[in-house]
Design an enzyme around this catalytic site. Structure first.
Site, PDB file in Angstrom:
ATOM      1  NE  ARG A 166      67.229  52.369  33.427  1.00  0.00           N
ATOM      2  CZ  ARG A 166      67.223  52.989  34.605  1.00  0.00           C
ATOM      3  NH1 ARG A 166      68.353  53.457  35.114  1.00  0.00           N
ATOM      4  NH2 ARG A 166      66.110  53.126  35.288  1.00  0.00           N
ATOM      5  CE  LYS A 222      64.747  49.371  36.946  1.00  0.00           C
ATOM      6  NZ  LYS A 222      65.439  49.235  38.225  1.00  0.00           N
ATOM      7  CD  GLU A 265      73.925  48.558  40.345  1.00  0.00           C
ATOM      8  OE1 GLU A 265      73.180  49.536  40.503  1.00  0.00           O
ATOM      9  OE2 GLU A 265      73.926  47.873  39.304  1.00  0.00           O
TER      10      GLU A 265
HETATM   11  N1  PLP Z   1      70.742  50.179  40.280  1.00  0.00           N
HETATM   12  C1  PLP Z   1      69.802  49.227  40.291  1.00  0.00           C
HETATM   13  C2  PLP Z   1      70.239  47.814  40.356  1.00  0.00           C
HETATM   14  C3  PLP Z   1      68.447  49.580  40.229  1.00  0.00           C
HETATM   15  O1  PLP Z   1      67.494  48.646  40.250  1.00  0.00           O
HETATM   16  C4  PLP Z   1      68.089  50.947  40.167  1.00  0.00           C
HETATM   17  C5  PLP Z   1      66.701  51.351  40.066  1.00  0.00           C
HETATM   18  O2  PLP Z   1      66.200  51.706  39.040  1.00  0.00           O
HETATM   19  C6  PLP Z   1      69.115  51.903  40.165  1.00  0.00           C
HETATM   20  C7  PLP Z   1      70.423  51.480  40.218  1.00  0.00           C
HETATM   21  C8  PLP Z   1      68.803  53.343  40.103  1.00  0.00           C
HETATM   22  O3  PLP Z   1      68.477  53.757  38.798  1.00  0.00           O
HETATM   23  P1  PLP Z   1      67.558  55.004  38.550  1.00  0.00           P
HETATM   24  O4  PLP Z   1      68.235  56.159  39.212  1.00  0.00           O
HETATM   25  O5  PLP Z   1      67.542  55.156  37.086  1.00  0.00           O
HETATM   26  O6  PLP Z   1      66.250  54.703  39.147  1.00  0.00           O
HETATM   27  C1  COI Z   2      63.794  51.972  40.990  1.00  0.00           C
HETATM   28  O1  COI Z   2      64.450  52.706  41.728  1.00  0.00           O
HETATM   29  O2  COI Z   2      62.993  52.420  40.158  1.00  0.00           O
HETATM   30  C2  COI Z   2      63.930  50.545  41.025  1.00  0.00           C
HETATM   31  O3  COI Z   2      63.528  49.921  40.095  1.00  0.00           O
HETATM   32  C3  COI Z   2      64.510  49.915  42.175  1.00  0.00           C
HETATM   33  C4  COI Z   2      63.692  48.716  42.516  1.00  0.00           C
HETATM   34  C5  COI Z   2      64.591  47.669  42.941  1.00  0.00           C
HETATM   35  C6  COI Z   2      62.609  49.059  43.473  1.00  0.00           C
END
Ligand code: PLP
Ligand code: COI
Length: 340
Positions: A82, A184, A220
């Site tokens: 990612r 991200k 989201e």
């Molecule tokens: N959506 C957003 C905007 C996020 O910042 C995060 C955090 O990483 C997620 C979703 C969840 O992603 P993940 O499950 O890969 O941490």
């Molecule tokens: C994560 O879940 O790793 C994130 O980056 C979310 C963040 C906004 C704290």
């Protein structure tokens, strides 16, 4: 070596400086070999691409202590991939996947005393990030970059841990169609700050962002994907402008393969929220946080699971996912990377 003297159980989601972090610099078209350093500060030109035009991307993952005392990470290969996608979208040189995995291993091993003990409720959060570091004044990509990865022990993202939260449908947009919502980029979070501060001031825990084009579908929240439960089905919003959460993609597999549930990934109208039995936010930081109430411009949508505890399906998803991460339940092939 022995564990640091930290009150693991009372940690919130904050930054604690740990001993070592990994740094690699990109110059003249190549990444250097990278080092672990104790220096937690960064010095760069006032005109750096990241400071002027926010050319930065990041990711987030955790290291866990398992029931039998190993230290592991969860699907770090997907974070590496990612972050490559994020870098490409902002015209940054991707940090190679194998290098990323090696950096994770090195940082976790070097900070092993900061990995919270099994059963403490805390974990070691890992934050890889990279940014344009040389002077840029015309709007264009930098040609020098720094990749860093640090670790910080964390507790629950939302105060109250597993208590259901209340979120509001935001009047602000998070991600434009064909924009950067699916990666991200730090800029996505900068533009959510006003929305989160005003949500907190009005007593909400988070914002639910609708799709920016029609404002009728669920996208989201600022830092997590959304899951819904209807009968025996896990429903997750499908959109090209949400972040492909690794937690959500894992939960879809857990639901189907471990819990015998059906899984639907499809556009979810805001109007449908009232038809679901359970709702939650999922992500690395959030794990699964149940949502008890959604407020849509004064209209309260109360999920039948209530405001006291997680609904039963959300709880089963939570128990199975965390069981896999902590080594209590056998993981699918390739999900767990053992560090020591
Ligand atoms: N959506 C957003 C905007 C996020 O910042 C995060 C955090 O990483 C997620 C979703 C969840 O992603 P993940 O499950 O890969 O941490
Ligand atoms: C994560 O879940 O790793 C994130 O980056 C979310 C963040 C906004 C704290």
């Amino acid at each position: 070596m022995s564990k640091k003297d930290i009150d693991w159980g009372s940690l919130g989601f904050g930054y604690i400086k740990t001993d070592k972090r990994y740094v690699s610099n990109y110059k003249d078209g190549a990444w250097d070999e990278g080092i672990l350093t104790e220096d937690a500060t960064i010095t760069m030109t006032e005109c750096a691409g990241v400071l002027q035009y926010s050319q930065s991307v990041f990711d987030g993952l955790k290291a866990y202590t398992t029931e039998d005392g190993r230290i592991v990470t969860f699907r770090p290969d997907l974070n590496a991939e990612r972050m490559i996608d994020s870098a490409k979208r902002l015209e940054m040189p991707p940090f190679p996947k194998e290098r990323f995995l090696d950096a994770v291993d090195q940082v976790v091993a070097a900070n092993a005393d900061y990995v919270p003990p099994y059963g403490s409720g805390a974990t070691l959060y890992l934050r890889p990030f990279m940014f344009g570091s040389n002077a840029v004044i015309g709007v264009k990509p930098a040609n020098e970059y720094q990749f860093r990865l640090f670790a910080t022990p964390v507790g629950p993202y939302f105060k109250g841990g597993a208590k259901p939260i209340t979120i509001r449908v935001s009047d602000f947009d998070r991600a434009a169609p064909r924009g950067t919502g699916h990666i991200k980029a730090g800029l996505n979070y900068a533009m959510s700050l006003h929305a989160i501060v005003s949500a907190h001031a009005e007593g909400y825990d988070e914002n639910l962002y609708p799709d920016s084009a029609t404002r009728t579908y669920v996208e989201e929240t600022g830092g997590a994907n959304i899951i819904f439960i209807k009968g025996n089905t896990l429903v997750t919003p499908k959109s090209s402008s949400i972040l492909p959460s690794i937690t959500r993609r894992s939960l879809e597999i857990v639901a189907e393969k471990y819990l015998g549930m059906k899984v639907e990934e499809r556009p979810v109208p805001i109007a449908e929220i009232a038809e679901f039995e359970e709702m939650g936010l999922c992500g690395t930081a959030a794990v699964i946080s149940p949502v008890g109430k959604v407020v849509d411009h004064g209209k309260e949508i109360c999920l039948p699971a209530g405001m006291e505890k997680m609904g039963p399906k959300t709880q089963a998803l939570y128990d199975t996912l965390t069981g896999i991460q902590m080594g209590r339940i056998e993981a699918p092939e390739g999900w767990i990377r053992v560090i020591k």
